[in-house]
Design an enzyme around this catalytic site. Sequence first.
Site, mmCIF file in Angstrom:
data_model
loop_
_atom_site.group_PDB
_atom_site.id
_atom_site.type_symbol
_atom_site.label_atom_id
_atom_site.label_comp_id
_atom_site.label_asym_id
_atom_site.label_seq_id
_atom_site.Cartn_x
_atom_site.Cartn_y
_atom_site.Cartn_z
ATOM 1 C CE LYS A 1 -5.457 1.577 -0.468
ATOM 2 N NZ LYS A 1 -6.261 1.721 0.749
ATOM 3 C CB SER B 1 -11.484 7.159 -2.904
ATOM 4 O OG SER B 1 -10.256 7.611 -2.359
ATOM 5 C CE LYS C 1 -3.492 2.279 2.848
ATOM 6 N NZ LYS C 1 -4.516 2.074 3.874
HETATM 7 C C1 PBG Z 1 -7.591 2.938 5.862
HETATM 8 C C2 PBG Z 1 -7.780 2.825 4.395
HETATM 9 C C3 PBG Z 1 -7.562 3.778 3.391
HETATM 10 C C4 PBG Z 1 -8.007 3.210 2.211
HETATM 11 C C5 PBG Z 1 -8.436 1.922 2.509
HETATM 12 N N1 PBG Z 1 -8.286 1.689 3.852
HETATM 13 C C6 PBG Z 1 -7.112 5.192 3.447
HETATM 14 C C7 PBG Z 1 -5.787 5.581 3.875
HETATM 15 O O1 PBG Z 1 -4.878 4.768 4.045
HETATM 16 O O2 PBG Z 1 -5.648 6.786 4.100
HETATM 17 C C8 PBG Z 1 -8.047 3.897 0.882
HETATM 18 C C9 PBG Z 1 -9.191 3.507 0.036
HETATM 19 C C10 PBG Z 1 -9.547 4.483 -1.035
HETATM 20 O O3 PBG Z 1 -8.924 5.543 -1.204
HETATM 21 O O4 PBG Z 1 -10.512 4.179 -1.748
HETATM 22 N N2 PBG Z 1 -6.289 2.922 6.304
#
Ligand code: PBG
Length: 336
Positions: free
Chosen positions: A257, A283, A204
């Site tokens: 991701k 998102s 991630k």
């Molecule tokens: C929580 C989380 C996030 C996302 C999924 N789980 C946000 C982040 O790490 O700030 C992102 C999902 C998306 O942007 O659709 N940690």
Amino acid sequence: MPHRRGAGVAPPLRTRLRRLRRTAALRELVAETTVDPRRLVYPLFVRPGTGTPQSVPSMPGVFRYSVADVGRVAAEAAREGIRAVLVFGVARRKDADGRDAWAPDGLVPSSVRVIRRSAPELVVLTDVCLCAYTTHGHCGVVRHREVDNDASAERLGRIATAHARAGADIVAPSAMMDGQVAAIRDALDTAGFGSVAILSYASKHASAFYGPFRELEQSTPSFGDRRSYQMDYRNAREALREMEQDVAEGADLLMVKPALTSLDLLARARARFSVPLAAYQVSGEYATLKAAAAAGVVEEAAAVDETLTAIRRAGADLVVTYFARDVARRAQGVGP
Ligand code: PBG
């Protein structure tokens, strides 16, 4: 007889790749990649209280539902051909430790129970993190303005157990703490949830594409950023180490991701690991496609199908995407 090359005589082409592109039926026959709604995971957001679904301007079509509504929405998605949902909650009350994240009557456990009843055929996944539950908005426990890794991993184990107790099939830790998969596996096994699977958000990247999600989840960090735990997007070998580590700790599935910025990682992970691979079209990827479509820059359905196909082609078995229901409706021949 060998062909003689003469001036102006083109060599005969034996290989003509266009032969199989000639008609739509031929193209269908040899298409290598499909985007089947059965491989898509639809994210569901749950908010405290009752009342109408809420949205944020950057994510048209995505809503925060009350627990009372989420069962109906899950059942609708199931009727459209969706087979799996990923549940996100927010805190009813935020505090420094994020305690509401592992409350047995929290929004995620309550939603899981409701979805289990209203759409028993769905696979229910839950996001396991602290950022929507802490006052500081970080994905772990903060001590002296730093995220304490091991204390955070222990909390993630409690959250996962609360989700499993409510009936989750798969828990998906997204906090990027070292050892989080092992901590969760231990916690689940100790509590008697040995058959609940772990989908690790293994690779991630700290990304500009999570902005709309944080608005929806009210989880923007109040100080600093997430770069001390989320990965630097310049690094690919490090991503493979993250995945290796999570497999060793007992992850049943791996996720990368954002999706479109990680296609190389998907391809490399596909060659290296045998566990199912997931990609999260996040998102910001959704919001940019929606904005481009609204501006008339791309045709939405075509652009969505192209990106999802590329993500599958790169090696993803399943894709988490806010477009899941649109794709499912199109597969049934209804909707845009
Ligand atoms: C929580 C989380 C996030 C996302 C999924 N789980 C946000 C982040 O790490 O700030 C992102 C999902 C998306 O942007 O659709 N940690």
